[in-house]
Design a protein around this motif. Structure first.
Motif, short mmCIF file in Angstrom:
data_model
loop_
_atom_site.label_atom_id
_atom_site.label_comp_id
_atom_site.label_asym_id
_atom_site.label_seq_id
_atom_site.Cartn_x
_atom_site.Cartn_y
_atom_site.Cartn_z
N VAL A 68 39.12 52.17 40.76
CA VAL A 68 38.76 50.50 40.84
C VAL A 68 39.33 50.01 42.03
O VAL A 68 38.76 49.19 42.99
N ARG A 71 37.28 50.91 45.18
CA ARG A 71 36.16 50.09 45.04
C ARG A 71 36.47 48.72 45.36
O ARG A 71 35.66 47.91 46.22
N ARG A 72 37.23 47.97 45.04
CA ARG A 72 37.73 46.75 45.49
C ARG A 72 38.26 46.60 46.78
O ARG A 72 38.20 45.61 47.38
#
Length: 100
Positions: A68, A71-72
């Motif tokens: 995550v 992805r951020r």
């Protein structure tokens, strides 16, 4: 406004570290999944099995958190990885010795 050079280098370093630690977490997940499978085969319902399952869950959660975070940061999964030390010297005879 474009990020400064130091911010870009910090971003590259963070991405490299996250990719490295994510692969470590994936390997740990495989290890603990195998250990849990073997332990469940030998002693189903034992304390050792619960420890294996808990550690598998911990590493799975860490893997998801690292994914995550990547992805951020906006890094696509197919982005080419940075090759360090891949450039050649543009100065001939950079060693300081006379050519023979």
């Amino acid at each position: 406004m474009a990020p400064m050079k130091s911010e870009r280098s910090q971003l590259k370093r963070a991405v490299r570290q996250l990719r490295r630690i994510r692969s470590f977490y994936a390997a740990a997940m495989v290890l603990w999944a195998g250990s849990a499978a073997l332990t469940s085969w030998q002693a189903a319902g034992s304390r050792q099995l619960m420890v294996c399952v808990v550690l598998l869950a911990v590493f799975a959660a860490l893997f998801v958190m690292a994914s995550v975070a990547l992805r951020r940061l906006g890094v696509p999964a197919t982005a080419p990885r940075v090759q360090r030390h891949a450039t050649t010297s543009t100065v001939p005879n950079a060693g300081g010795r006379a050519a023979a």
